[in-house]
Design a protein around this motif. Structure first.
Motif, PDB file in Angstrom:
ATOM      1  N   GLN A  67       7.082  18.806 -11.666  1.00 16.34           N
ATOM      2  CA  GLN A  67       6.346  20.043 -11.391  1.00 16.34           C
ATOM      3  C   GLN A  67       7.249  21.254 -11.541  1.00 16.34           C
ATOM      4  O   GLN A  67       6.847  22.269 -12.128  1.00 16.34           O
ATOM      5  CB  GLN A  67       5.745  20.006  -9.983  1.00 16.34           C
ATOM      6  CG  GLN A  67       4.919  21.234  -9.644  1.00 16.34           C
ATOM      7  CD  GLN A  67       3.637  21.308 -10.451  1.00 16.34           C
ATOM      8  OE1 GLN A  67       2.760  20.477 -10.270  1.00 16.34           O
ATOM      9  NE2 GLN A  67       3.521  22.288 -11.344  1.00 16.34           N
ATOM     10  N   MET A  68       8.467  21.163 -11.039  1.00 19.54           N
ATOM     11  CA  MET A  68       9.406  22.282 -11.165  1.00 19.54           C
ATOM     12  C   MET A  68       9.740  22.553 -12.632  1.00 19.54           C
ATOM     13  O   MET A  68       9.818  23.716 -13.052  1.00 19.54           O
ATOM     14  CB  MET A  68      10.673  21.989 -10.365  1.00 19.54           C
ATOM     15  CG  MET A  68      10.451  21.982  -8.865  1.00 19.54           C
ATOM     16  SD  MET A  68      11.901  21.432  -7.945  1.00 19.54           S
ATOM     17  CE  MET A  68      12.988  22.813  -8.199  1.00 19.54           C
ATOM     18  N   ALA A  69       9.939  21.493 -13.409  1.00 16.71           N
ATOM     19  CA  ALA A  69      10.235  21.665 -14.835  1.00 16.71           C
ATOM     20  C   ALA A  69       9.053  22.306 -15.555  1.00 16.71           C
ATOM     21  O   ALA A  69       9.227  23.240 -16.349  1.00 16.71           O
ATOM     22  CB  ALA A  69      10.586  20.319 -15.462  1.00 16.71           C
ATOM     23  N   VAL A  70       7.845  21.825 -15.270  1.00 17.70           N
ATOM     24  CA  VAL A  70       6.643  22.393 -15.889  1.00 17.70           C
ATOM     25  C   VAL A  70       6.508  23.869 -15.521  1.00 17.70           C
ATOM     26  O   VAL A  70       6.220  24.712 -16.382  1.00 17.70           O
ATOM     27  CB  VAL A  70       5.392  21.581 -15.479  1.00 17.70           C
ATOM     28  CG1 VAL A  70       4.116  22.328 -15.810  1.00 17.70           C
ATOM     29  CG2 VAL A  70       5.409  20.215 -16.154  1.00 17.70           C
ATOM     30  N   ASN A  71       6.724  24.196 -14.277  1.00 17.08           N
ATOM     31  CA  ASN A  71       6.659  25.599 -13.844  1.00 17.08           C
ATOM     32  C   ASN A  71       7.664  26.459 -14.605  1.00 17.08           C
ATOM     33  O   ASN A  71       7.356  27.574 -15.023  1.00 17.08           O
ATOM     34  CB  ASN A  71       6.895  25.721 -12.343  1.00 17.08           C
ATOM     35  CG  ASN A  71       5.767  25.147 -11.520  1.00 17.08           C
ATOM     36  OD1 ASN A  71       4.679  24.858 -12.016  1.00 17.08           O
ATOM     37  ND2 ASN A  71       6.032  24.948 -10.240  1.00 17.08           N
ATOM     38  N   LYS A  72       8.870  25.935 -14.796  1.00 18.13           N
ATOM     39  CA  LYS A  72       9.908  26.668 -15.529  1.00 18.13           C
ATOM     40  C   LYS A  72       9.518  26.833 -16.995  1.00 18.13           C
ATOM     41  O   LYS A  72       9.664  27.911 -17.568  1.00 18.13           O
ATOM     42  CB  LYS A  72      11.256  25.967 -15.411  1.00 18.13           C
ATOM     43  CG  LYS A  72      12.370  26.676 -16.184  1.00 18.13           C
ATOM     44  CD  LYS A  72      13.696  26.008 -15.992  1.00 18.13           C
ATOM     45  CE  LYS A  72      14.848  26.626 -16.771  1.00 18.13           C
ATOM     46  NZ  LYS A  72      14.635  27.793 -17.560  1.00 18.13           N
TER      47      LYS A  72
END
Length: 94
Positions: A54-59
Protein backbone atom coordinates in the motif's frame (compact mmCIF):
# COMPACT_ATOMS: atom_id res chain seq x y z
CA UNK A 1 7.59 0.35 13.40
CA UNK A 2 9.50 2.97 11.44
CA UNK A 3 9.34 2.68 7.66
CA UNK A 4 12.14 4.32 5.68
CA UNK A 5 11.28 5.50 2.17
CA UNK A 6 13.90 5.93 -0.53
CA UNK A 7 13.56 6.47 -4.28
CA UNK A 8 13.44 2.75 -5.11
CA UNK A 9 12.41 1.06 -1.88
CA UNK A 10 10.60 1.21 1.43
CA UNK A 11 12.08 -0.77 4.28
CA UNK A 12 12.38 -1.39 8.01
CA UNK A 13 15.70 -1.82 9.83
CA UNK A 14 15.83 -4.19 12.78
CA UNK A 15 17.65 -3.51 16.01
CA UNK A 16 20.94 -4.68 14.49
CA UNK A 17 20.53 -2.50 11.33
CA UNK A 18 19.56 -5.58 9.32
CA UNK A 19 16.66 -5.08 6.91
CA UNK A 20 13.66 -6.98 8.31
CA UNK A 21 11.04 -5.84 5.80
CA UNK A 22 11.40 -4.33 2.35
CA UNK A 23 9.64 -3.61 -0.91
CA UNK A 24 11.61 -2.55 -3.97
CA UNK A 25 10.50 -0.98 -7.22
CA UNK A 26 11.98 0.61 -10.32
CA UNK A 27 10.65 3.27 -12.67
CA UNK A 28 11.01 3.34 -16.43
CA UNK A 29 9.09 5.59 -18.84
CA UNK A 30 6.41 6.56 -16.31
CA UNK A 31 5.75 2.99 -15.12
CA UNK A 32 6.93 1.89 -11.69
CA UNK A 33 7.30 -1.87 -11.30
CA UNK A 34 7.19 -3.45 -7.84
CA UNK A 35 9.74 -6.24 -8.16
CA UNK A 36 10.38 -7.59 -4.66
CA UNK A 37 8.71 -7.85 -1.26
CA UNK A 38 10.42 -9.33 1.78
CA UNK A 39 9.22 -9.70 5.37
CA UNK A 40 11.36 -11.40 8.01
CA UNK A 41 9.82 -14.40 9.78
CA UNK A 42 9.64 -12.38 13.00
CA UNK A 43 7.12 -10.01 11.35
CA UNK A 44 5.04 -12.46 9.33
CA UNK A 45 1.26 -12.53 9.78
CA UNK A 46 1.28 -9.03 11.26
CA UNK A 47 0.11 -7.17 8.17
CA UNK A 48 3.53 -5.81 7.23
CA UNK A 49 3.57 -7.06 3.61
CA UNK A 50 0.22 -5.51 2.65
CA UNK A 51 1.25 -2.31 4.40
CA UNK A 52 4.45 -2.19 2.33
CA UNK A 53 2.53 -2.69 -0.93
CA UNK A 54 0.00 0.00 0.00
CA UNK A 55 2.81 2.42 0.83
CA UNK A 56 4.56 1.65 -2.46
CA UNK A 57 1.33 2.12 -4.43
CA UNK A 58 0.70 5.42 -2.66
CA UNK A 59 4.22 6.58 -3.55
CA UNK A 60 3.88 5.47 -7.17
CA UNK A 61 0.60 7.36 -7.55
CA UNK A 62 1.98 10.45 -5.77
CA UNK A 63 4.95 10.40 -8.15
CA UNK A 64 2.51 10.39 -11.09
CA UNK A 65 3.51 6.97 -12.40
CA UNK A 66 1.53 3.93 -13.54
CA UNK A 67 1.69 0.77 -11.43
CA UNK A 68 3.16 -2.57 -12.55
CA UNK A 69 4.41 -5.59 -10.62
CA UNK A 70 6.57 -8.64 -11.20
CA UNK A 71 6.65 -9.58 -7.51
CA UNK A 72 4.11 -12.40 -6.99
CA UNK A 73 2.91 -11.02 -3.66
CA UNK A 74 2.39 -7.50 -5.02
CA UNK A 75 0.56 -8.89 -8.07
CA UNK A 76 -1.79 -10.85 -5.83
CA UNK A 77 -2.42 -7.80 -3.62
CA UNK A 78 -3.07 -5.56 -6.62
CA UNK A 79 -5.54 -8.02 -8.12
CA UNK A 80 -7.40 -7.97 -4.80
CA UNK A 81 -7.58 -4.16 -5.02
CA UNK A 82 -9.16 -3.41 -8.41
CA UNK A 83 -9.38 0.27 -7.55
CA UNK A 84 -5.76 0.43 -8.73
CA UNK A 85 -5.16 -0.02 -12.45
CA UNK A 86 -2.04 -2.03 -13.12
CA UNK A 87 0.07 -2.22 -16.24
CA UNK A 88 1.14 -5.73 -17.24
CA UNK A 89 4.79 -6.28 -18.00
CA UNK A 90 3.86 -6.39 -21.71
CA UNK A 91 2.42 -2.84 -21.32
CA UNK A 92 -1.24 -3.81 -21.61
CA UNK A 93 -3.70 -2.65 -18.99
CA UNK A 94 -5.20 -5.40 -16.85
Amino acid sequence: MKYITENNRIYVDGSDDKVIAEITFKTNDGVTTIDHTFVDNSLRRQGVAPELVQMAVNKIIADGNKIAATCPYALKWLKQHPEYKIVDTDDTIS
